[in-house]
Design a protein around this motif. Structure first.
Motif, PDB file in Angstrom:
ATOM      1  N   THR A 209       0.866  -1.181   0.000  1.00 40.02           N
ATOM      2  CA  THR A 209       0.000   0.000   0.000  1.00 40.02           C
ATOM      3  C   THR A 209       0.907   1.236   0.000  1.00 40.02           C
ATOM      4  OG1 THR A 209      -0.035   0.183   2.413  1.00 40.02           O
ATOM      5  CG2 THR A 209      -1.739  -1.217   1.404  1.00 40.02           C
ATOM      6  N   LYS A 210       0.311   2.345  -0.418  1.00 41.99           N
ATOM      7  CA  LYS A 210       1.075   3.596  -0.436  1.00 41.99           C
ATOM      8  C   LYS A 210       1.600   3.935   0.964  1.00 41.99           C
ATOM      9  CE  LYS A 210       0.784   8.016  -2.654  1.00 41.99           C
ATOM     10  NZ  LYS A 210       0.044   8.852  -3.578  1.00 41.99           N
ATOM     11  N   GLU A 211       0.778   3.665   1.967  1.00 47.47           N
ATOM     12  CA  GLU A 211       1.185   3.976   3.353  1.00 47.47           C
ATOM     13  C   GLU A 211       2.420   3.157   3.741  1.00 47.47           C
ATOM     14  OE1 GLU A 211      -2.062   3.151   2.480  1.00 47.47           O
ATOM     15  OE2 GLU A 211      -2.530   5.300   2.388  1.00 47.47           O
ATOM     16  N   GLU A 212       2.424   1.890   3.315  1.00 47.83           N
ATOM     17  CA  GLU A 212       3.591   1.057   3.644  1.00 47.83           C
ATOM     18  C   GLU A 212       4.857   1.603   2.983  1.00 47.83           C
ATOM     19  OE1 GLU A 212       1.288  -3.228   4.336  1.00 47.83           O
ATOM     20  OE2 GLU A 212       1.882  -2.640   2.311  1.00 47.83           O
ATOM     21  N   VAL A 213       4.716   2.049   1.731  1.00 44.99           N
ATOM     22  CA  VAL A 213       5.888   2.587   1.035  1.00 44.99           C
ATOM     23  C   VAL A 213       6.362   3.858   1.738  1.00 44.99           C
ATOM     24  CG1 VAL A 213       6.767   3.520  -1.144  1.00 44.99           C
ATOM     25  CG2 VAL A 213       5.201   1.565  -1.172  1.00 44.99           C
ATOM     26  N   LYS A 214       5.427   4.719   2.114  1.00 46.05           N
ATOM     27  CA  LYS A 214       5.811   5.973   2.802  1.00 46.05           C
ATOM     28  C   LYS A 214       6.503   5.672   4.138  1.00 46.05           C
ATOM     29  CE  LYS A 214       4.343   8.294  -0.496  1.00 46.05           C
ATOM     30  NZ  LYS A 214       5.388   8.555  -1.471  1.00 46.05           N
ATOM     31  N   LEU A 215       5.952   4.701   4.864  1.00 39.64           N
ATOM     32  CA  LEU A 215       6.559   4.323   6.143  1.00 39.64           C
ATOM     33  C   LEU A 215       7.999   3.819   5.930  1.00 39.64           C
ATOM     34  CD1 LEU A 215       6.211   3.828   9.217  1.00 39.64           C
ATOM     35  CD2 LEU A 215       5.331   1.549   8.649  1.00 39.64           C
ATOM     36  N   ALA A 216       8.151   2.931   4.934  1.00 43.36           N
ATOM     37  CA  ALA A 216       9.493   2.382   4.651  1.00 43.36           C
ATOM     38  C   ALA A 216      10.452   3.506   4.260  1.00 43.36           C
ATOM     39  CB  ALA A 216       9.410   1.331   3.542  1.00 43.36           C
ATOM     40  N   GLU A 217       9.946   4.464   3.480  1.00 40.08           N
ATOM     41  CA  GLU A 217      10.799   5.589   3.067  1.00 40.08           C
ATOM     42  C   GLU A 217      11.224   6.411   4.287  1.00 40.08           C
ATOM     43  OE1 GLU A 217      10.013   7.111  -1.347  1.00 40.08           O
ATOM     44  OE2 GLU A 217       8.240   7.335  -0.079  1.00 40.08           O
ATOM     45  N   SER A 218      10.276   6.583   5.210  1.00 44.23           N
ATOM     46  CA  SER A 218      10.617   7.393   6.389  1.00 44.23           C
ATOM     47  C   SER A 218      11.649   6.668   7.266  1.00 44.23           C
ATOM     48  CB  SER A 218       9.360   7.741   7.191  1.00 44.23           C
ATOM     49  OG  SER A 218       8.888   6.586   7.855  1.00 44.23           O
ATOM     50  N   MET A 219      11.781   5.364   7.079  1.00 49.09           N
ATOM     51  CA  MET A 219      12.779   4.593   7.844  1.00 49.09           C
ATOM     52  C   MET A 219      14.113   4.490   7.094  1.00 49.09           C
ATOM     53  SD  MET A 219      11.197   3.757  10.518  1.00 49.09           S
ATOM     54  CE  MET A 219       9.497   3.923  11.005  1.00 49.09           C
ATOM     55  N   GLY A 220      14.180   5.059   5.910  1.00 45.99           N
ATOM     56  CA  GLY A 220      15.462   5.094   5.200  1.00 45.99           C
ATOM     57  C   GLY A 220      15.517   4.317   3.891  1.00 45.99           C
ATOM     58  N   LEU A 221      14.478   3.514   3.600  1.00 47.43           N
ATOM     59  CA  LEU A 221      14.521   2.757   2.340  1.00 47.43           C
ATOM     60  C   LEU A 221      14.144   3.681   1.174  1.00 47.43           C
ATOM     61  CD1 LEU A 221      12.906  -0.685   3.306  1.00 47.43           C
ATOM     62  CD2 LEU A 221      15.290   0.026   3.421  1.00 47.43           C
ATOM     63  N   ILE A 222      14.655   3.387   0.005  1.00 48.42           N
ATOM     64  CA  ILE A 222      14.380   4.209  -1.177  1.00 48.42           C
ATOM     65  C   ILE A 222      13.387   3.457  -2.075  1.00 48.42           C
ATOM     66  CG2 ILE A 222      15.421   5.277  -3.225  1.00 48.42           C
ATOM     67  CD1 ILE A 222      18.078   5.293  -1.578  1.00 48.42           C
TER      68      ILE A 222
END
Ligand code: SAH
Length: 252
Positions: A209-222
Motif C-alpha cells: 500500500t502507499k502507506e507502507e511505502v511511505k513508512l518504509a521511506e521514512s525509515m530510510g529505504l528508497i
C-alpha cells in the motif's frame, strides 16, 4: 559431490553419518566407497574428503584436507518478502539463496493473502538445500514471519539502508543506488559499506500500500522501480536480488 554438515559433526579424521544426510548420499548421489566428496561446514570452509564405506544406512567419510573457501557475496543482502501463496514463496527462497541473499524475512503486509503460516521449517530446509546445490559456504537465515509495518516501526532506530520495490512510482535502480550514502564515506561516492545490512523489500501478490511505502521511506529505504511492466512478485524478487548483486555485490 558435496554435502553440508553442521560443524560439530565434523570432528577427527573419519566421520560416520546416518539419517537423512546418509540417505541423500546413498539414494540421490549414489555414492560408493572411493568417491571423492566435498564436505562443507556452512561457515566458510570445506573438507576434501573420500568415502571409505557405505552400508544401508550409514556412510563413512575420511576427511583429507580442510580448505578455507568463500562463495559468499561481500554484500550483506537481506530480502524482506511479502509472503506469497504456495510454491511461489518456495521458489523465491530457493532463488534468493542461489543469488547470495544472507537473510530472508517473510513479511505480512496490509494486502497479504497469507496471514499466518507454519512454513518456516520448510523454508529453512529449502534454503539449506539451495545453499548446498549452489556451493554456498553459508546458509541464509530464514526468520519467523513478521508484520511488515510493525517490524519497520520496531527497527526505526536502525536507519535502514536499501530499496523498497514499488511499481507505482519508484526511482530507477541506478538513481536509487546513487542515493545510498554510507556514514563515514564521501557523500558523493557511490560506494556501499558492505558490513551493514542492505535491505530489499518486495510486496506480496497485491503489492504494497502507499502507506507502507511511505513508512518504509521514512525509515530510510528508497522506493525503487524495476521498469514500467508489472512483474509478478516472484519475478520482482529474483530480478531485484540479481540487480543489487550486480550493482553492489559480487555479480558485476
Ligand atoms: N498490485 C500490483 C502488483 C504487485 S507486484 C498490481 O496487481 O497491479 C508484487 C510486488 O512486486 C510489488 O509489491 C513490488 O514489490 C514488486 N514489483 C513488481 N513489478 C514492479 C516494478 N515494475 N517495479 C518495482 N517493483 C515491482
Amino acid at each position: 559431490m558435496r554435502i553440508i554438515l553442521p560443524k560439530e559433526q565434523i570432528k577427527g579424521q573419519r566421520i560416520t553419518i546416518s539419517g537423512e544426510k546418509a540417505r541423500y548420499l546413498i539414494s540421490v548421489l549414489r555414492c560408493n566407497a572411493g568417491d571423492e566428496l566435498q564436505v562443507f561446514d556452512g561457515e566458510g570452509s570445506f573438507y576434501k574428503s573420500r568415502i571409505s564405506g557405505v552400508d544401508n544406512k550409514e556412510v563413512k567419510i575420511d576427511l583429507l584436507e580442510k580448505i578455507p573457501f568463500d562463495t559468499e557475496s561481500p554484500l550483506n543482502l537481506i530480502l524482506m518478502q511479502g509472503i506469497l501463496k504456495g510454491e511461489k514463496m518456495d521458489l523465491v527462497i530457493q532463488k534468493a539463496t542461489e543469488l547470495g541473499v544472507k537473510e530472508i524475512i517473510p513479511a505480512i503486509t496490509g494486502r497479504s493473502q497469507v496471514r499466518e503460516t507454519r512454513k518456516s521449517a520448510r523454508w529453512r530446509k529449502i534454503a539449506e538445500e539451495a545453499s548446498r546445490q549452489s556451493g554456498r559456504t553459508g546458509i541464509p537465515k530464514v526468520h519467523e514471519p513478521v508484520d511488515f509495518s510493525s517490524w519497520l516501526i520496531a527497527n526505526s532506530s536502525l536507519k535502514l539502508k536499501g530499496f523498497i520495490f514499488w511499481e507505482e512510482g519508484g526511482v530507477t535502480i541506478q538513481d536509487a543506488r546513487c542515493r545510498i550514502q554510507d556514514k563515514n564515506l564521501h557523500p558523493e561516492s557511490c560506494i556501499v559499506n558492505h558490513a551493514s545490512p542492505f535491505f530489499i523489500a518486495i510486496g506480496p501478490e497485491g503489492g504494497f500500500t502507499k502507506e507502507e511505502v511511505k513508512l518504509a521511506e521514512s525509515m530510510g529505504l528508497i522506493a525503487t522501480s524495476l521498469g514500467k511492466r508489472i512483474l509478478r512478485a516472484e519475478t520482482a524478487a529474483i530480478s531485484a536480488a540479481a540487480l543489487v548483486q550486480f550493482l553492489m555485490g559480487d555479480m558485476g
